[in-house]
Design a protein around this motif. Structure first.
Motif, PDB file in Angstrom:
ATOM      1  N   ARG A 206       0.050 -10.001 -12.418  1.00  0.00           N
ATOM      2  CA  ARG A 206      -0.866  -8.947 -12.861  1.00  0.00           C
ATOM      3  C   ARG A 206      -2.179  -8.936 -12.085  1.00  0.00           C
ATOM      4  N   PHE A 207      -2.752 -10.119 -11.818  1.00  0.00           N
ATOM      5  CA  PHE A 207      -4.038 -10.190 -11.125  1.00  0.00           C
ATOM      6  C   PHE A 207      -3.951  -9.679  -9.682  1.00  0.00           C
ATOM      7  N   PRO A 208      -3.031 -10.204  -8.849  1.00  0.00           N
ATOM      8  CA  PRO A 208      -2.958  -9.646  -7.487  1.00  0.00           C
ATOM      9  C   PRO A 208      -2.637  -8.158  -7.469  1.00  0.00           C
ATOM     10  N   LEU A 209      -1.788  -7.700  -8.353  1.00  0.00           N
ATOM     11  CA  LEU A 209      -1.425  -6.282  -8.359  1.00  0.00           C
ATOM     12  C   LEU A 209      -2.594  -5.413  -8.811  1.00  0.00           C
ATOM     13  N   ALA A 210      -3.403  -5.933  -9.726  1.00  0.00           N
ATOM     14  CA  ALA A 210      -4.586  -5.184 -10.163  1.00  0.00           C
ATOM     15  C   ALA A 210      -5.590  -5.048  -9.029  1.00  0.00           C
ATOM     16  N   ILE A 256       4.866  -3.993  -2.275  1.00  0.00           N
ATOM     17  CA  ILE A 256       5.345  -2.833  -1.515  1.00  0.00           C
ATOM     18  C   ILE A 256       5.344  -1.590  -2.396  1.00  0.00           C
ATOM     19  N   ASP A 257       5.761  -1.747  -3.644  1.00  0.00           N
ATOM     20  CA  ASP A 257       5.734  -0.618  -4.580  1.00  0.00           C
ATOM     21  C   ASP A 257       4.313  -0.091  -4.766  1.00  0.00           C
ATOM     22  N   GLY A 294      12.320  -3.969   6.549  1.00  0.00           N
ATOM     23  CA  GLY A 294      11.690  -2.840   7.213  1.00  0.00           C
ATOM     24  C   GLY A 294      10.840  -1.952   6.339  1.00  0.00           C
ATOM     25  N   ARG A 295      10.655  -2.315   5.086  1.00  0.00           N
ATOM     26  CA  ARG A 295       9.870  -1.447   4.197  1.00  0.00           C
ATOM     27  C   ARG A 295       8.400  -1.406   4.598  1.00  0.00           C
ATOM     28  N   VAL A 296       7.873  -2.524   5.049  1.00  0.00           N
ATOM     29  CA  VAL A 296       6.521  -2.600   5.624  1.00  0.00           C
ATOM     30  C   VAL A 296       6.580  -3.603   6.765  1.00  0.00           C
TER      31      VAL A 296
END
Length: 378
Positions: A206-210, A256-257, A294-296
């Protein structure tokens, strides 16, 4: 230039609107060389100017986004608008070679230096006593961050990004590696919380994504041209019960999302480091490249010293190899390879060349104090 090195100098599109002139990335490395007021010193700016002349992308050393997030002595700050002129000085130096420049932003978490932050207020995901780094002594007892302060730090990452945009950087890299604050939260070993910021894998992410969400909001609001958002990871931890690559895969998918532009794996050795307990032949770098599919773009740093090392990394499927200590020792590394003089590349730091390679005095002092970081010869 030898034909076998031609692939090092192919163009690469990092994201729409930002194309690199080659595949060579300057690693984010601490210089210990800022002024006493946490602004960029002339010696530090000169250090960058000497080393950015040929690379395709520059990533600066880390800067702390909060006053209690300082992880190294002589580290430059980005936690207040008063540092905008300093950041501008760094951006100009980092971009002086013509390559895009990325500002690496972080909070040291439980690796902050008590004697250099207000009230020795070391914070982390949990109040777990930890051994200090090679650049410190003793042990540290961090304070567990309450919910309100977590939100303030997320905001601080956003504000540092705004400053990076204002001074002309081409992107920011979130430093989620090396056991600093973001990894404190993501790690099942260091995060022992029972609230929404800990426990399950979803809560630990949650913290890194926030932070990613906040920075993307800032980019959308303030950037008038393409601006890169990267994320650096340490895929595993050595502790029993620590981070393992399967959890890292889950975080990679979510990052990535959430629209990061690249992932940067920090490894002890790009060419040989393997997942813990793995019977597979693939290295960690290869495993991550395969998982990302290959997504990023994927970057990886770790003991790439010679052009042969870099060429092998490219042959393994790594899109963007990251070189660090090689550039410290050889500011003209790229030029030497281009001119067919790769035999002149030093793989040990020569004392006799310290002044010639424009190594800041404070950085040289730090390196001498930690010889395991470099092989040093006369």
């Amino acid at each position: 230039m030898k034909e076998k090195y031609s692939k090092l100098f192919e163009n690469f599109t990092l994201k729409d609107g930002i194309t690199l002139k080659n595949r060579l990335v300057m690693a984010p490395m601490t210089t210990w060389s800022s002024n006493e007021d946490a602004t960029i010193s002339d010696a530090e700016a000169d250090y960058y100017r000497e080393r950015v002349k040929g690379v395709g992308l520059v990533i600066t050393g880390c800067t702390h986004v909060a006053v209690n997030g300082l992880g190294f002595s002589g580290e430059f700050a980005s936690y207040d608008d008063q540092f905008i002129p300093s950041l501008k000085k760094l951006a100009d130096a980092a971009k002086s070679g013509g390559a895009p420049a990325i500002l690496q932003i972080f909070h040291a978490g439980n690796k902050a230096i008590p004697e250099l932050i207000p009230n020795a207020d070391v914070v982390s995901s949990s109040a777990l006593k930890t051994e200090t780094t090679a650049f410190m002594e003793g042990h540290v007892q961090p304070r567990e961050l309450p919910h309100e302060e977590i939100l303030e730090i997320i905001e601080a990452f956003g504000e540092a990004t705004r400053r990076a945009i204002e001074v002309g950087f081409d992107g920011v890299e979130i430093h989620g590696a090396h056991g600093f604050l973001i990894q404190n939260f993501f790690s099942p070993f260091f995060n022992q919380r029972t609230d929404i910021w800990g426990g399950s894998l979803e809560n630990r992410m949650r913290f890194p994504l926030a932070i990613v969400e906040k920075i993307n909001q800032v980019i959308k609001q303030h950037a008038s041209k393409p601006f890169v958002l990267g994320f650096r990871i340490s895929p595993e931890e050595s502790q029993e019960g620590g981070l393992r690559i399967q959890d890292t895969y889950a975080l990679i998918d979510r990052l990535i999302d959430e629209k990061v532009d690249y992932l940067h794996a920090s490894l002890s050795n790009v060419l040989s480091s393997k997942p813990m307990g793995s019977q597979d032949e693939d290295t960690i770098a290869q495993a991550i490249v395969t998982h990302v599919n290959g997504r990023v773009p994927v970057l990886a740093a770790g003991f790439l010293r010679t052009p042969d090392d870099v060429a092998k990394a490219l042959d393994m499927g790594l899109p963007l190899p990251v070189i660090g200590q090689a550039l410290v020792m050889n500011p003209n590394w790229v030029e030497l390879v281009q001119n067919g003089r790769e035999d002149e590349i030093d793989v040990e730091l020569k004392v006799s060349k310290v002044e010639q390679i424009r190594l800041p005095e404070k950085m040289w002092t730090a390196i001498k104090g930690t010889p395991s970081w470099f092989a040093i010869s006369e």
